[in-house]
Each structure stands twice: as structure tokens, then as C-alpha cells.
Design a protein around this motif. Structure first.
Motif, PDB file in Angstrom:
ATOM      1  N   ALA A 170      26.410  71.636  26.676  1.00 18.33           N
ATOM      2  CA  ALA A 170      25.477  73.260  25.763  1.00 18.33           C
ATOM      3  C   ALA A 170      24.627  74.044  26.263  1.00 18.33           C
ATOM      4  O   ALA A 170      23.248  74.481  25.442  1.00 18.33           O
ATOM      5  CB  ALA A 170      24.315  72.019  24.554  1.00 18.33           C
ATOM      6  N   ARG A 171      24.987  74.130  26.892  1.00 15.16           N
ATOM      7  CA  ARG A 171      24.776  75.822  27.648  1.00 15.16           C
ATOM      8  C   ARG A 171      25.936  77.168  27.416  1.00 15.16           C
ATOM      9  O   ARG A 171      26.908  76.398  27.640  1.00 15.16           O
ATOM     10  CB  ARG A 171      23.982  75.801  28.310  1.00 15.16           C
ATOM     11  CG  ARG A 171      22.516  75.142  28.985  1.00 15.16           C
ATOM     12  CD  ARG A 171      21.658  75.385  30.012  1.00 15.16           C
ATOM     13  NE  ARG A 171      20.615  74.538  30.466  1.00 15.16           N
ATOM     14  CZ  ARG A 171      20.254  73.932  30.796  1.00 15.16           C
ATOM     15  NH1 ARG A 171      20.931  72.851  31.176  1.00 15.16           N
ATOM     16  NH2 ARG A 171      19.101  73.287  30.553  1.00 15.16           N
ATOM     17  N   ASP A 185      20.164  75.581  34.814  1.00 12.69           N
ATOM     18  CA  ASP A 185      18.638  75.679  33.644  1.00 12.69           C
ATOM     19  C   ASP A 185      18.409  76.406  33.135  1.00 12.69           C
ATOM     20  O   ASP A 185      17.416  75.996  32.012  1.00 12.69           O
ATOM     21  CB  ASP A 185      17.814  74.879  35.489  1.00 12.69           C
ATOM     22  CG  ASP A 185      18.338  74.334  36.067  1.00 12.69           C
ATOM     23  OD1 ASP A 185      18.064  72.558  35.399  1.00 12.69           O
ATOM     24  OD2 ASP A 185      18.620  73.862  37.115  1.00 12.69           O
ATOM     25  N   VAL A 186      18.340  77.214  33.684  1.00 12.21           N
ATOM     26  CA  VAL A 186      18.058  78.839  32.853  1.00 12.21           C
ATOM     27  C   VAL A 186      19.003  78.503  31.592  1.00 12.21           C
ATOM     28  O   VAL A 186      18.139  79.238  30.379  1.00 12.21           O
ATOM     29  CB  VAL A 186      18.484  79.859  33.572  1.00 12.21           C
ATOM     30  CG1 VAL A 186      17.621  81.123  33.307  1.00 12.21           C
ATOM     31  CG2 VAL A 186      17.854  79.710  35.124  1.00 12.21           C
ATOM     32  N   PRO A 187      19.821  78.933  30.973  1.00 17.19           N
ATOM     33  CA  PRO A 187      20.524  79.178  29.987  1.00 17.19           C
ATOM     34  C   PRO A 187      19.625  78.196  29.020  1.00 17.19           C
ATOM     35  O   PRO A 187      19.685  76.885  29.036  1.00 17.19           O
ATOM     36  CB  PRO A 187      21.506  79.670  29.938  1.00 17.19           C
ATOM     37  CG  PRO A 187      22.412  79.524  31.043  1.00 17.19           C
ATOM     38  CD  PRO A 187      21.352  79.173  31.907  1.00 17.19           C
ATOM     39  N   GLY A 211      20.559  68.650  30.290  1.00 19.65           N
ATOM     40  CA  GLY A 211      19.696  68.858  30.529  1.00 19.65           C
ATOM     41  C   GLY A 211      19.435  66.838  29.504  1.00 19.65           C
ATOM     42  O   GLY A 211      18.158  66.885  29.018  1.00 19.65           O
ATOM     43  N   ILE A 212      20.016  66.503  29.956  1.00 24.00           N
ATOM     44  CA  ILE A 212      19.646  64.917  29.061  1.00 24.00           C
ATOM     45  C   ILE A 212      19.125  64.454  30.531  1.00 24.00           C
ATOM     46  O   ILE A 212      20.025  64.220  31.161  1.00 24.00           O
ATOM     47  CB  ILE A 212      20.997  64.177  28.221  1.00 24.00           C
ATOM     48  CG1 ILE A 212      21.259  65.488  27.620  1.00 24.00           C
ATOM     49  CG2 ILE A 212      20.761  62.755  28.051  1.00 24.00           C
ATOM     50  CD1 ILE A 212      22.810  64.718  26.244  1.00 24.00           C
ATOM     51  N   ARG A 232      22.655  64.887  36.622  1.00 28.18           N
ATOM     52  CA  ARG A 232      21.921  65.284  37.664  1.00 28.18           C
ATOM     53  C   ARG A 232      20.680  63.605  37.627  1.00 28.18           C
ATOM     54  O   ARG A 232      20.879  63.405  38.708  1.00 28.18           O
ATOM     55  CB  ARG A 232      21.273  65.929  38.089  1.00 28.18           C
ATOM     56  CG  ARG A 232      21.614  67.300  38.480  1.00 28.18           C
ATOM     57  CD  ARG A 232      21.201  68.737  38.368  1.00 28.18           C
ATOM     58  NE  ARG A 232      20.938  69.342  36.745  1.00 28.18           N
ATOM     59  CZ  ARG A 232      20.291  70.485  35.766  1.00 28.18           C
ATOM     60  NH1 ARG A 232      19.668  70.453  37.451  1.00 28.18           N
ATOM     61  NH2 ARG A 232      20.408  70.837  35.112  1.00 28.18           N
ATOM     62  N   ALA A 233      20.644  63.627  36.383  1.00 29.11           N
ATOM     63  CA  ALA A 233      19.688  62.470  35.791  1.00 29.11           C
ATOM     64  C   ALA A 233      20.641  61.098  36.757  1.00 29.11           C
ATOM     65  O   ALA A 233      19.704  60.038  37.330  1.00 29.11           O
ATOM     66  CB  ALA A 233      19.338  62.064  34.403  1.00 29.11           C
TER      67      ALA A 233
END
Length: 334
Positions: A170-171, A185-187, A211-212, A232-233
Motif C-alpha cells: 500500500a505504498r 518506509d518513506v512513501p 507497514g503492518i 519484516r515484522a
């Protein structure tokens, strides 16, 4: 799998370059029986001409597992898809999201967001060659594209030729000016856009990525979409995967704790050690398993320092686990 989203794709672990190799996937499978696992992206040229056992070989315990391909030539993708099906993969996925310079120079990955007709031609050829579901992993757009136009156009063109499952990071991807790491990370994230994509196309299966960071956040997303993909999580704190089968798939009494995961994984480690695989090639994926527990630092130190020594074996993993058990016992007694 008859359909990747009918079951296991409700929760999946993202394909990550240099991370989700076969040893990583085998370790993750010790924590979750149900989640869908992905290979690293493999280019069509590598699949067709390279060492297939090294590049796309996998252990039967990894099922359900999906092969992610990178490429933009329909004929090559069809050939690589056939090879993936013959190898026994449960799903073949086309990468339309990776923003690295190497991928851009090869005219695949995120830069294909600009060429939805080509992507549709690619997946059409893949579907014709495949005996398993073909899926697409994409971004919401690249560079100056309007995601409200770019994402639906790509999805609709692919859906027209038979794709039913899309995994959407979702980026946007910024192909110039941001590194691959910064592109993660940035967008800004736009979950609402992905939720709307699902709401407006209820006949498609939409998974969300990006991002989750926790299982709780993943469960919240499942109110809006069909599946959630963590990257990554799941890698850095893999113990969360031990709660997935119960929390996401409703499997009663299915939680797997870190120590149980170690015990489950020992047979795989022993088999690979017997084949000559260095212990460190496998334990590097296990460093985050004890995150948050007393003794987690000792676990990481022992695995990092001792697993690289010649002849290192299961005793290193057992010693590291014992260090955590002892730390936990000391804390409980304090």
C-alpha cells in the motif's frame, strides 16, 4: 491449493530478497502450519538457465509455498511458470512491486506499473502455462502516477485475463531518488485505497502488505481485505507466527511458543547439517525468535558467534535455548 486465498493466503509471509530462502521458510513453518510462504523473487532467466535446485528447490514441509517470479517477457514467464509448477509450488506470483535499480534495468518489478497491458500479457501467458493459481504482487503506483488510476487499471487488466488474487503493497514506489530501503518506509501508506479496491471489486481476492507490524494490526486489516502479508515484522520477530494458526485460521490450541518451535525445527536442522549445510546459514534466520524474553541477547550472541565455527551443530542451538530458559527462570524466581 485449489485457491491460494481460500485458506492459506489469509496470512502470508512476504517474499524478501536475501531473507526468505528455503532455510528461512522451513524455520517459519515450525511456527505456523497454515500461513502461505513465499520464495525470494527469482528472475525468469535464473529459473530457466540457472541451478534450479539451488534457486527454487524446497523441502516438502514448506507447503503451502509460492514461487515469486521477476520478468517481463511473456514467453519466458510462461516457461518459468511451467518449471515452477513441475517443481511442486502451490502458487506462482509475478512481482510488479520491487523498486531496486537492478530490477528497473531489467524492465520488471515496480516499473511494470507503468505498463499494465504488458503485465496483463505476462500473466495471461503464465495462466495458460500453469496448473496452479497465478497471482500478482504490486504497488499502488510509481513516481508521479495517480494511484487512484494506476492501481485499478493494473488490477482490472490482469483480472480480465484471469488473475483473481492481488497482493498490494500500500505504498507508491519512487524509482528515482529513493533507495529500495527508503521505498519500504518513506512513501506514505494508503490502506484506504486498498480497502476501496476490495470493496469495489468484491469478486477479487485482495491481500494487503506494507507497514503492518503486529498480529493485532493484521487482524484489523482482515475486516477490510481477504488477506494480510507481513514481511519484516515476521522476520525480525518470528514468534508472532506462532500465534497465527489460532488467531487467523481458528485452529484450536495451535499456538506454538519459541521453545516448541526450536524443538520442531531440530529435525530439519539435523538433516541439513548431515548434508553439509553450515549451521549459520540456517540460524541467521532464527536470531529474532526470543525477542522480548529474558536472555534474548544471549540467544542472539550464541547463535551469531558459535554457529559460524567449523563443525557447529545442534548443540549450539540447544545451548542458546538453555540460556534463555535459565534467564526466564531467574526472572520468575526474582
Amino acid at each position: 491449493m485449489t485457491a491460494p486465498y481460500a485458506g492459506s493466503a489469509r496470512f502470508s509471509v512476504a517474499p524478501m530478497m536475501d531473507w526468505t530462502d528455503r532455510h528461512c521458510r522451513a524455520f517459519h513453518r515450525a511456527l505456523t502450519r497454515r500461513a502461505l510462504l513465499y520464495t525470494e523473487m527469482v528472475t525468469t532467466g535464473a529459473v530457466i538457465h540457472g541451478d534450479r535446485e539451488r534457486l527454487i528447490g524446497f523441502d516438502a514441509l514448506e507447503h503451502p509455498v509460492a514461487l515469486q517470479l521477476g520478468g517481463s517477457d511473456p514467453d519466458d514467464l510462461a516457461q518459468a511458470t511451467r518449471i515452477g509448477c513441475e517443481a511442486g509450488y502451490d502458487e506462482i506470483n509475478l512481482n510488479v512491486g520491487c523498486p531496486s535499480d537492478r530490477v528497473q534495468s531489467g524492465r520488471f518489478g515496480a516499473c511494470l506499473m507503468r505498463e499494465p497491458e504488458l503485465v496483463a500479457a505476462c500473466v495471461s501467458a503464465m495462466i495458460a502455462a500453469s496448473t496452479v493459481p497465478v497471482t500478482v504482487k504490486c504497488r499502488i503506483g510509481v513516481d508521479d502516477q495517480d494511484p487512484r488510476q494506476a492501481l485499478p487499471e493494473l488490477v482490472d487488466r490482469c483480472a480480465d485475463v484471469g488473475v483473481r488474487h492481488f497482493i498490494v503493497h500500500a505504498r507508491k514506489a519512487w524509482l528515482k531518488g529513493l533507495s529500495p530501503k527508503e521505498n519500504r518506509d518513506v512513501p506514505p501508506l494508503d490502506y484506504v485505497l486498498v480497502h476501496a479496491l476490495k470493496a469495489e471489486r468484491p469478486h477479487l481476492d485482495i491481500s494487503i502488505n506494507g507497514g503492518i507490524a503486529t498480529l493485532e494490526q493484521a487482524l484489523e486489516q482482515l475486516h477490510h481485505v481477504d488477506g494480510v502479508m507481513l514481511g519484516r515484522a515476521a522476520y525480525h520477530e518470528p514468534a508472532l507466527l506462532g500465534r497465527v494458526d489460532a488467531a487467523v485460521f481458528g485452529c484450536a490450541d495451535a499456538d506454538v511458543g519459541p521453545f516448541e518451535a526450536v524443538e520442531r525445527h531440530k529435525s530439519y536442522l539435523a538433516a541439513r547439517l548431515a548434508e553439509g549445510v553450515p549451521l549459520s546459514h540456517m540460524t541467521r534466520h532464527m536470531l529474532g525468535l526470543m525477542h522480548g524474553l529474558p536472555g534474548a541477547r544471549s540467544w542472539r550472541r550464541i547463535l551469531t558467534v558459535e554457529a559460524i565455527r567449523p563443525g557447529a551443530g545442534l548443540e549450539v542451538v540447544e545451548r542458546a535455548a538453555d540460556a534463555v530458559r535459565e534467564a526466564c527462570a531467574r526472572k520468575a524466581a526474582a
